[in-house]
Design a protein around this motif. Structure first.
Motif, PDB file in Angstrom:
ATOM      1  N   LYS A  43      -9.645  45.450  59.513  1.00 20.39           N
ATOM      2  CA  LYS A  43      -9.812  45.236  58.080  1.00 20.39           C
ATOM      3  C   LYS A  43      -9.307  46.446  57.296  1.00 20.39           C
ATOM      4  N   ASP A  46     -10.493  48.401  51.662  1.00 23.14           N
ATOM      5  CA  ASP A  46     -11.125  47.716  50.543  1.00 23.14           C
ATOM      6  C   ASP A  46     -10.984  46.205  50.713  1.00 23.14           C
ATOM      7  N   VAL A  47     -11.530  45.444  49.780  1.00 28.78           N
ATOM      8  CA  VAL A  47     -11.749  44.009  49.984  1.00 28.78           C
ATOM      9  C   VAL A  47     -10.490  43.160  49.811  1.00 28.78           C
ATOM     10  N   HIS A  48      -9.599  43.535  48.884  1.00 29.07           N
ATOM     11  CA  HIS A  48      -8.476  42.669  48.532  1.00 29.07           C
ATOM     12  C   HIS A  48      -7.130  43.388  48.694  1.00 29.07           C
ATOM     13  N   ASP A  63      -4.927  47.970  47.129  1.00 24.10           N
ATOM     14  CA  ASP A  63      -5.837  46.870  46.817  1.00 24.10           C
ATOM     15  C   ASP A  63      -5.555  46.311  45.428  1.00 24.10           C
ATOM     16  N   SER A  66      -9.424  46.627  43.071  1.00 24.64           N
ATOM     17  CA  SER A  66      -9.996  47.952  42.813  1.00 24.64           C
ATOM     18  C   SER A  66      -8.944  48.996  42.480  1.00 24.64           C
ATOM     19  N   GLY A 250      -7.322  37.775  50.695  1.00 24.71           N
ATOM     20  CA  GLY A 250      -8.580  37.084  50.462  1.00 24.71           C
ATOM     21  C   GLY A 250      -8.670  36.423  49.105  1.00 24.71           C
ATOM     22  N   PRO A 263      -9.782  37.116  55.323  1.00 25.90           N
ATOM     23  CA  PRO A 263      -9.749  37.959  54.132  1.00 25.90           C
ATOM     24  C   PRO A 263      -9.909  39.436  54.467  1.00 25.90           C
ATOM     25  N   GLY A 264      -9.012  40.250  53.916  1.00 24.19           N
ATOM     26  CA  GLY A 264      -9.105  41.694  54.083  1.00 24.19           C
ATOM     27  C   GLY A 264      -8.452  42.239  55.324  1.00 24.19           C
ATOM     28  N   TYR A 265      -7.936  41.387  56.191  1.00 25.04           N
ATOM     29  CA  TYR A 265      -7.385  41.850  57.465  1.00 25.04           C
ATOM     30  C   TYR A 265      -5.909  42.252  57.360  1.00 25.04           C
TER      31      TYR A 265
END
Length: 271
Positions: A43, A46-48, A63, A66, A250, A263-265
């Motif tokens: 991952k 961060d998320v996106h 990202d 963020s 994601g 998502p996020g990978y």
């Protein structure tokens, strides 16, 4: 966009299209799509994650929400350097000439999923940023608006970007106020990540989940890869040591995988 720049874009795309037709008339055909085996690695910090850039000392990840930018270890994903950039809705990242180059789209997902920041703008931008802090050194307003993937060519000091709203890849002169040098048409649904490899420029589309290797002068398809319906959603992309790395942001967008299957990978497959 002033009239001269608009006319240049039209002429460049028309010229490339004519060259592409000439290739077809000579009897050459486009490469058929081939299948690949995608592996999930780790991952992102961060998320996106929505943009990737290859460097010998690490993988750069930006990202989209963020605006966090990190350089991570290729094998483990361990963060080696990180910052929060002054970009907005980041969809492309490149490293070259001593700077980070960040492609910032107007609005989009970032505007809906985080609080507004002073550096946000209602227009697409190409941002020249400090590599250590992510702060803006200079920004450029491309004539076509939105921009996605980016790759820096150190041999020529030029930046290639996805000119999203005109369906093309554009080569820009970083030493001359991002003067447009060349435009290559790309026939994909939501072209996103780009990188050079073995004489051609690869473009990965987020919409139809296809990666195409294009002739940089004619736009002719030299090679093509089709991701499977259960493979992670493609967004940003880069190429390193014979592998194409891509990221699942994601964010979905109504695409085939139903909104991102990992998502996020960070993922990769061998070219």
């Amino acid at each position: 966009m002033n009239i001269k720049r608009r006319e240049f874009i039209g002429a460049a795309l028309a010229g490339a299209a004519v060259a592409g037709r000439a290739w077809g008339q000579s009897g050459s055909s486009e490469a058929p799509a081939r299948e690949v085996k995608v592996e999930k690695l780790y991952k992102a910090p961060d998320v996106h994650p929505n943009a990737l850039e290859a460097a010998d000392d690490g993988l750069w990840i930006a990202d989209q929400i963020s605006e966090h930018v990190a350089k991570v270890d290729w094998e483990t994903g361990k963060v080696l350097h990180e910052m929060v950039s002054e970009s907005h809705n980041t969809s492309g990242i490149a490293v070259g000439g001593g700077y980070l180059w960040l492609n910032a789209n107007a609005g989009g997902s970032a505007a809906k999923m985080r609080a507004a920041r002073p550096t946000d703008k209602p227009i697409g931008e190409i941002i020249k940023a400090d590599m250590k802090t992510g702060k803006i050194v200079k920004s450029y307003d491309p004539p076509w608006g939105g921009v996605h993937g980016a790759v820096y060519m150190k041999e020529t000091d030029t930046l290639w970007v996805v000119a999203l709203n005109v369906g093309a890849l554009a080569e820009l002169d970083t030493k001359d106020e991002m003067r447009i040098l060349r435009m290559v048409p790309v026939k994909q649904n939501a072209p996103h990540g780009i990188d050079w490899h073995e004489g051609g420029i690869w473009c990965l589309s987020a919409g139809d989940r296809v990666a195409q290797k294009l002739d940089p002068d004619t736009g002719r398809v030299l090679d093509m890869v089709k991701l499977g319906p259960k493979d992670p959603d493609p967004h940003g992309m880069c190429i390193y040591k014979g592998y194409m790395y891509y990221t699942d942001a994601g964010l979905g967008g109504g695409r085939e995988s139903g909104g991102g299957s990992a998502p996020g990978y960070i993922c990769r497959f061998k070219l």
